[in-house]
Design a protein around this motif. Structure first.
Motif, mmCIF file in Angstrom:
data_model
loop_
_atom_site.group_PDB
_atom_site.id
_atom_site.type_symbol
_atom_site.label_atom_id
_atom_site.label_comp_id
_atom_site.label_asym_id
_atom_site.label_seq_id
_atom_site.Cartn_x
_atom_site.Cartn_y
_atom_site.Cartn_z
ATOM 1 N N GLY A 89 0.779 -1.073 -0.001
ATOM 2 C CA GLY A 89 0.067 0.171 -0.124
ATOM 3 C C GLY A 89 0.783 1.229 -0.148
ATOM 4 O O GLY A 89 0.435 2.237 0.616
ATOM 5 N N ASP A 90 1.898 1.171 -0.917
ATOM 6 C CA ASP A 90 2.859 2.384 -0.612
ATOM 7 C C ASP A 90 2.322 3.607 -1.140
ATOM 8 O O ASP A 90 2.784 4.649 -1.105
ATOM 9 N N ASP A 91 1.160 3.429 -1.845
ATOM 10 C CA ASP A 91 0.529 4.715 -2.421
ATOM 11 C C ASP A 91 -0.586 5.139 -1.345
ATOM 12 O O ASP A 91 -1.162 6.395 -1.709
ATOM 13 N N ASN A 92 -0.551 4.669 -0.368
ATOM 14 C CA ASN A 92 -1.669 5.005 0.559
ATOM 15 C C ASN A 92 -1.003 6.064 1.413
ATOM 16 O O ASN A 92 0.371 6.147 1.473
ATOM 17 N N PRO A 93 -1.662 6.860 2.179
ATOM 18 C CA PRO A 93 -0.950 7.931 3.058
ATOM 19 C C PRO A 93 0.103 7.556 3.892
ATOM 20 O O PRO A 93 -0.266 6.579 4.513
ATOM 21 N N PHE A 94 1.222 8.075 3.975
ATOM 22 C CA PHE A 94 2.154 8.071 4.932
ATOM 23 C C PHE A 94 2.357 9.357 5.610
ATOM 24 O O PHE A 94 3.089 10.363 4.881
ATOM 25 N N ILE A 95 1.979 9.333 7.096
ATOM 26 C CA ILE A 95 2.189 10.731 7.790
ATOM 27 C C ILE A 95 2.910 10.590 8.873
ATOM 28 O O ILE A 95 2.905 9.632 9.465
ATOM 29 N N LYS A 96 3.542 11.942 9.053
ATOM 30 C CA LYS A 96 4.840 11.812 9.876
ATOM 31 C C LYS A 96 4.375 13.106 10.805
ATOM 32 O O LYS A 96 3.983 14.149 10.381
ATOM 33 N N ILE A 97 4.475 12.463 12.248
ATOM 34 C CA ILE A 97 4.543 13.797 13.086
ATOM 35 C C ILE A 97 5.727 13.537 14.099
ATOM 36 O O ILE A 97 6.028 12.273 14.421
ATOM 37 N N ASN A 98 6.244 14.790 14.471
ATOM 38 C CA ASN A 98 7.432 14.726 15.592
ATOM 39 C C ASN A 98 6.615 14.883 16.795
ATOM 40 O O ASN A 98 6.382 16.150 17.077
ATOM 41 N N CYS A 99 6.612 14.198 18.171
ATOM 42 C CA CYS A 99 5.920 14.292 19.125
ATOM 43 C C CYS A 99 6.673 15.234 19.703
ATOM 44 O O CYS A 99 6.106 15.715 20.850
ATOM 45 N N ALA A 100 7.968 15.391 19.692
ATOM 46 C CA ALA A 100 8.841 16.364 20.711
ATOM 47 C C ALA A 100 8.407 17.821 20.438
ATOM 48 O O ALA A 100 8.841 18.678 21.131
ATOM 49 N N SER A 101 8.426 17.954 19.136
ATOM 50 C CA SER A 101 8.379 19.459 18.512
ATOM 51 C C SER A 101 6.982 20.101 18.660
ATOM 52 O O SER A 101 6.946 21.420 18.414
ATOM 53 N N ILE A 102 6.167 19.584 19.389
ATOM 54 C CA ILE A 102 4.758 20.128 19.380
ATOM 55 C C ILE A 102 4.241 20.364 20.589
ATOM 56 O O ILE A 102 4.107 19.208 21.335
ATOM 57 N N PRO A 103 3.849 21.500 21.095
ATOM 58 C CA PRO A 103 3.198 21.516 22.367
ATOM 59 C C PRO A 103 1.899 20.641 22.679
ATOM 60 O O PRO A 103 1.364 20.234 21.832
ATOM 61 N N GLU A 104 2.090 20.023 24.057
ATOM 62 C CA GLU A 104 0.823 19.006 24.258
ATOM 63 C C GLU A 104 -0.756 19.284 23.605
ATOM 64 O O GLU A 104 -0.984 18.244 22.863
ATOM 65 N N ALA A 105 -1.110 20.456 24.217
ATOM 66 C CA ALA A 105 -2.376 20.720 23.617
ATOM 67 C C ALA A 105 -2.507 20.668 22.094
ATOM 68 O O ALA A 105 -3.555 20.282 21.503
ATOM 69 N N LEU A 106 -1.601 21.179 21.116
ATOM 70 C CA LEU A 106 -1.831 21.270 19.980
ATOM 71 C C LEU A 106 -1.289 19.807 19.368
ATOM 72 O O LEU A 106 -1.831 19.402 18.273
ATOM 73 N N LEU A 107 -0.571 19.206 20.152
ATOM 74 C CA LEU A 107 -0.175 17.793 19.492
ATOM 75 C C LEU A 107 -1.580 16.864 19.432
ATOM 76 O O LEU A 107 -1.855 16.087 18.793
ATOM 77 N N GLU A 108 -2.338 17.033 20.519
ATOM 78 C CA GLU A 108 -3.475 16.405 20.502
ATOM 79 C C GLU A 108 -4.626 16.701 19.459
ATOM 80 O O GLU A 108 -5.119 16.001 18.965
ATOM 81 N N SER A 109 -4.395 17.996 19.209
ATOM 82 C CA SER A 109 -5.500 18.201 18.102
ATOM 83 C C SER A 109 -5.077 18.072 16.709
ATOM 84 O O SER A 109 -5.515 17.543 15.545
ATOM 85 N N GLU A 110 -3.639 18.130 16.626
ATOM 86 C CA GLU A 110 -2.894 17.596 15.374
ATOM 87 C C GLU A 110 -3.301 15.894 15.130
ATOM 88 O O GLU A 110 -3.609 15.719 14.064
ATOM 89 N N LEU A 111 -3.122 15.316 16.315
ATOM 90 C CA LEU A 111 -3.451 13.667 16.151
ATOM 91 C C LEU A 111 -4.605 13.359 15.919
ATOM 92 O O LEU A 111 -5.153 12.724 15.185
ATOM 93 N N PHE A 112 -5.727 14.030 16.652
ATOM 94 C CA PHE A 112 -7.014 13.569 16.894
ATOM 95 C C PHE A 112 -8.063 14.581 16.367
ATOM 96 O O PHE A 112 -9.117 14.062 15.828
ATOM 97 N N GLY A 113 -7.528 15.651 15.798
ATOM 98 C CA GLY A 113 -8.538 16.584 15.303
ATOM 99 C C GLY A 113 -9.541 17.163 16.426
ATOM 100 O O GLY A 113 -9.347 16.874 17.600
ATOM 101 N N TYR A 114 -10.497 18.042 15.705
ATOM 102 C CA TYR A 114 -11.446 18.681 16.808
ATOM 103 C C TYR A 114 -12.678 19.048 16.064
ATOM 104 O O TYR A 114 -12.764 19.080 14.835
ATOM 105 N N GLU A 115 -13.663 19.087 16.947
ATOM 106 C CA GLU A 115 -14.988 19.496 16.204
ATOM 107 C C GLU A 115 -15.039 20.878 16.419
ATOM 108 O O GLU A 115 -14.531 21.642 17.199
ATOM 109 N N GLN A 116 -16.288 21.606 15.731
ATOM 110 C CA GLN A 116 -16.214 23.022 15.736
ATOM 111 C C GLN A 116 -16.551 23.479 17.079
ATOM 112 O O GLN A 116 -17.177 22.941 17.752
ATOM 113 N N GLY A 117 -15.889 24.720 17.434
ATOM 114 C CA GLY A 117 -16.127 25.001 18.904
ATOM 115 C C GLY A 117 -15.460 24.423 19.898
ATOM 116 O O GLY A 117 -16.139 24.723 21.137
#
Ligand SMILES: Nc1ncnc2c1ncn2[C@@H]1O[C@H](COP(=O)(O)OP(=O)(O)OP(=O)(O)O)[C@@H](O)[C@H]1O
Length: 494
Positions: free
Chosen positions: A218-246
């Motif tokens: 599946g090499d044409d499926n998405p391959f997404i990278k994130i560096n857990c050390a370079s993002i503040p905790e609150a932002l890391l959660e929303s980067e990983l899991f997303g958020y609903e409006q408001g």
């Protein structure tokens, strides 16, 4: 008078007929209007100037979940308060005294576009408000799906332009230890087990993660990278899991898909997993175990199928002891452990890596550079605390700063040369043994010659890919190389 009344009574039958005809005409007109009212594409709703419901199409049941008789006579203010519809278009039209277009939500979960028109009498008082409501639920859903797609595309674009990705980098190795690691990687591509890559900073953990993905079906499926050390905790959660409006102050109006959603059906590379905050470790564990999670501020679980490759240069066992890393998450991640040795423990890789980067930077900067043998020897013996990343940076640096085509020792940064001085060892000959009292130990000359031979043959083996090249480099013929390698036990036993 008598005459007049007899005259009217004479005309009574014809007047009766005329009235009857007019009543019939009105009745037909009313029936026609009712038919139009009930069958119009838009659902019609009429209220008086005080907001009391006078008339409503029979289709109102579908939009507002109420029969016409439940609405007629009721005030739109009361219906709005009960949540039958929100907001009331009639109320807004009455407040503003003019025609309004609004988007209305109904208790049935529908989205309506309502055009509300006030009707005025001869004294300019509003006597009626006529509303035409159109069900936009389907097109609204389509719009939401479109927005979702746009967010996905933005996310992918983000990932593609994210600095630090090096999927273009070829994986270079010659050592036995790397060969053993690389040989199992294609098999990992065919399963979706979690992989934990460990090793010091700069050893090539990300390159290995790329390699696993690129060598999977599946090499044409998405391959997404994130560096857990370079993002503040609150932002890391929303980067990983997303958020609903408001979901929180500053959250976008439409919400946002997280990387888990973007990586669905593909791979998520969690770099520096050792730095993931404890609270998020729990959420990550749930996704790994149950394949679902909730966006921040979300109510409904989202199912994903994501393969996780995690990497760290930290000792996770130590972090577990310090209660900084969850043991259950460690076991869940460590299904397929890959430990990449530091470069100093796989010296055979140094020369091919030097060659690889030298070619890369020479062509990038449009220069033709070669390294002197002294430089190669020095770089091969250096301990590379920053591993391949440091090696790559040094090669770039010396390619850029050297004036001549051949790069010699002068161009090498002094901290590398000094490291040999400090260790009192020469990069050009084998390490000197010291006796128990710290003085240089003397060994029989014959043994010293053998050690020297073995040392230089090993070094030539690291730089060359076959016996012919080795023979050329050492200035002897191939059979001599082969014989001496056998003598010193340097031939592969396989
Ligand atoms: N075997 C290799 N072949 C070619 N290039 C390599 C190899 N190993 C590492 N590199 C290069 O060295 C640099 C560092 O590699 P990488 O980012 O993969 O290391 P890492 O172990 O993930 O580091 P960190 O722990 O700091 O994130 C990159 O530029 C990468 O392209």
């Amino acid at each position: 008078m008598k005459q007049a009344s007899s005259h009217i009574s004479d005309r009574m039958p014809s007047l009766n007929n005329q009235l009857k005809q007019e009543v019939e005409l009105y009745q037909t007109a009313i029936d026609d209007l009712q038919a139009i009212f009930d069958n119009s594409y838009d659902v019609l709703y009429v209220a008086d100037g005080k907001g009391k419901t006078l008339r409503v199409s029979s289709a109102c049941q579908v939009l507002w979940g109420e029969e016409p008789e439940d609405l007629i006579g009721k005030s739109v203010y009361e219906l709005e308060e009960k949540g039958i519809f929100q907001p009331s278009a009639t109320r807004i039209a009455l407040e503003q005294g003019k025609k309004v277009h609004i988007i209305q939500r109904t208790k049935e979960g529908r989205t309506l576009m309502v055009v509300s028109t006030p009707i005025r009498d001869s004294e300019d008082n509003i006597t009626r408000v006529v509303n035409a409501s159109r069900d936009m639920t389907e097109s609204h859903k389509l719009e939401e799906e479109l927005n979702e797609m746009k967010m996905l595309i933005d996310g992918y674009r983000n990932q593609l332009s994210r600095p630090g990705t090096n999927s273009q980098d070829k994986l270079i190795y010659r050592s036995r230890s790397m060969n053993d690691i690389i040989s199992i990687l294609p098999r990992l591509g065919t399963v979706d087990s979690t992989v934990l890559i460990t090793g010091d900073s700069g050893v090539g953990k990300e390159v290995v993660a790329n390699y696993i993905h690129e060598n999977s079906p599946g090499d044409d499926n998405p391959f997404i990278k994130i560096n857990c050390a370079s993002i503040p905790e609150a932002l890391l959660e929303s980067e990983l899991f997303g958020y609903e409006q408001g979901a929180f102050t500053g959250a976008g109006k439409k919400g946002k898909a997280g990387l888990f959603e973007l990586a669905n059906e593909g791979t998520l590379f969690l770099d520096e997993i050792g730095d993931m905050p404890l609270q998020l470790q729990g959420k990550l564990l749930r996704v790994l175990q149950e394949g679902e999670f909730m966006r921040i501020g979300g109510q409904k679980p989202i199912h994903v199928k994501v393969r996780i490759i995690a990497a760290t240069n930290q000792n996770l066992e130590e972090k577990i002891k310090e209660n900084l890393f969850r043991r259950d998450l460690f076991y869940r991640l460590n299904v397929i452990p890959i430990d990449i040795p530091p470069l100093r423990d796989r010296k055979e890789d140094i020369f091919p890596l030097i060659q690889h980067f030298l070619e890369g930077f020479s062509s990038k900067f449009n220069m033709k550079k070669v390294l002197s043998q002294d430089v190669i020897n020095l770089l091969e013996e250096y301990s590379w605390p920053g591993n391949v990343r440091e090696l790559k940076n040094i090669v770039e640096r010396i390619v850029v700063i050297s004036n001549s085509q051949e790069i010699n020792l002068e161009t090498i940064p002094s901290y590398i040369k000094d490291s040999f001085v400090k260790q009192k060892k020469s990069p050009l000959i084998f390490h000197e043994d010291r006796g128990s009292n710290g003085s240089e130990s003397i060994i029989p000359l014959k043994e010293a010659v053998m050690q020297t031979e073995s040392h230089f043959i090993q070094r030539a083996a690291r730089q060359c890919s076959n016996l012919t090249q080795m023979a050329q480099l050492l200035g002897v013929n191939q059979s001599t190389v082969s014989r001496k390698m056998q003598k010193y036990g340097l031939l592969d036993k396989e």
